[in-house]
Design a protein around this motif. Structure first.
Motif, mmCIF file in Angstrom:
data_model
loop_
_atom_site.group_PDB
_atom_site.id
_atom_site.type_symbol
_atom_site.label_atom_id
_atom_site.label_comp_id
_atom_site.label_asym_id
_atom_site.label_seq_id
_atom_site.Cartn_x
_atom_site.Cartn_y
_atom_site.Cartn_z
ATOM 1 N N ASN A 1 0.815 -1.222 0.000
ATOM 2 C CA ASN A 1 0.000 0.000 0.000
ATOM 3 C C ASN A 1 0.846 1.269 0.000
ATOM 4 O O ASN A 1 1.855 1.366 0.696
ATOM 5 C CB ASN A 1 -0.929 0.002 1.209
ATOM 6 N N TRP B 1 1.007 5.837 -0.329
ATOM 7 C CA TRP B 1 0.406 7.008 0.320
ATOM 8 C C TRP B 1 0.517 8.290 -0.487
ATOM 9 O O TRP B 1 -0.083 9.291 -0.143
ATOM 10 C CB TRP B 1 1.024 7.218 1.699
ATOM 11 N N ALA C 1 -2.398 0.112 -4.714
ATOM 12 C CA ALA C 1 -3.452 0.332 -3.725
ATOM 13 C C ALA C 1 -3.004 1.398 -2.730
ATOM 14 O O ALA C 1 -1.872 1.356 -2.234
ATOM 15 C CB ALA C 1 -3.766 -0.959 -2.981
ATOM 16 N N THR C 2 -3.883 2.330 -2.441
ATOM 17 C CA THR C 2 -3.593 3.287 -1.375
ATOM 18 C C THR C 2 -4.028 2.681 -0.037
ATOM 19 O O THR C 2 -4.822 1.742 0.012
ATOM 20 C CB THR C 2 -4.334 4.613 -1.576
ATOM 21 N N GLY C 3 -3.505 3.240 1.045
ATOM 22 C CA GLY C 3 -3.934 2.880 2.389
ATOM 23 C C GLY C 3 -4.458 4.115 3.079
ATOM 24 O O GLY C 3 -3.818 5.180 3.018
ATOM 25 N N ASP D 1 -8.258 2.914 -0.685
ATOM 26 C CA ASP D 1 -8.869 2.631 0.613
ATOM 27 C C ASP D 1 -9.711 3.839 0.994
ATOM 28 O O ASP D 1 -9.182 4.900 1.329
ATOM 29 C CB ASP D 1 -7.773 2.379 1.646
ATOM 30 N N SER E 1 -2.546 -7.519 1.265
ATOM 31 C CA SER E 1 -2.288 -6.091 1.465
ATOM 32 C C SER E 1 -1.279 -5.891 2.584
ATOM 33 O O SER E 1 -1.108 -6.754 3.452
ATOM 34 C CB SER E 1 -3.583 -5.354 1.827
#
Length: 258
Positions: free
Chosen positions: A29, A31, A48-50, A89, A229
């Motif tokens: 993930n 940012w 994928a973002t977190g 996310d 993840s």
């Protein structure tokens, strides 16, 4: 699956096709745009973002505290930085409502999202039927969106472990029936619990959180996991390394040593 179709529908189809039980999609993930480029340039087929690391990078705590516009703008910057499908996310949708939420998320270019069943206002679990209804409405509002439905039962419920696992399994089935593409039972799953929840999903994709001391990626694949993840953990490790470098500079040393 062709990688030449860069339309939103095409990117969504690519992301959905990457969710294969037994051959998990690995998502370190990110940012921000810089961390997203690192992941994409390393060869990962999706980004994928977190929510926690994005919030921290913008000076906010996690839990839908930041304005939704700030989160959506961060997601849009990640999408612009890479040429692979992006899933975001989005906690529980920032109170936007299914139609408005999907409209604004689509405008960022993201083709997938996490949606969890914790109410950020109270920190408590949302009723399973209510969450299933919410997921069904999101699905109806955007048929292309790749929905990863997270359940926090394992970390929120104050019941014996066996009961928590049974409730997580029930929610896994409900959320898939509501239209989720993948389910994400959040928490430190052991092998037995992972097997139980993968079985509950009935061959549909299950996401788990990688964790120190947890089952290796190869073992998770053997258990039938389709997505892995890393949540906030890489961001935390990066900040820890930065803190060490800064301390070295403060103490008169060189951050370039070694």
């Amino acid at each position: 699956m062709s990688t030449s179709d860069t339309s939103r529908a095409g990117l969504a189809a690519r992301l959905r096709a990457l969710h294969v039980p037994g051959r998990p999609l690995i998502l370190p993930n990110v940012w921000d745009a810089a961390s997203a480029r690192v992941v994409a340039e390393a060869g990962f087929p999706a980004v994928a973002t977190g929510s926690a690391p994005v919030a921290a990078s913008l000076g906010h705590p996690d839990g839908e505290v930041m304005p939704p516009a700030d989160m959506l703008a961060a997601v849009a910057r990640v999408v612009r930085a890479v040429g692979v499908p992006v899933t975001a996310d989005m906690e529980r949708g920032y109170g936007l409502g299914p139609a408005r939420f999907t409209e604004r998320l689509a405008a960022t270019g993201a083709v997938g999202c996490n949606l969890e069943d914790t109410d950020p206002r109270t920190g408590r679990l949302v009723d399973a039927g209510e969450q299933a209804g919410f997921l069904a409405a999101v699905r109806a509002a955007d048929p292309d969106l790749v929905i990863n439905a997270r359940t926090d039962v394992l970390v929120r419920a104050r019941t014996p472990a066996r009961e928590r696992t049974a409730e997580a399994a029930r929610r896994v089935r409900l959320y898939l029936e509501a239209g989720a593409d993948c389910v994400y039972p959040f928490g430190p799953l052991d092998e037995e619990t992972t097997h139980t929840l993968v079985t509950a999903a009935g061959g549909r994709p299950v996401n788990v959180l990688a964790r120190p001391g947890g089952p290796a990626t190869s073992r998770l694949a053997e258990l039938g996991v389709a997505r892995i993840s890393y949540g906030h953990q890489l961001h935390t490790a990066a900040l820890r390394h930065l803190a060490d470098l800064v301390a070295t500079v403060r103490d008169g040393g060189s951050p370039f040593a070694g």
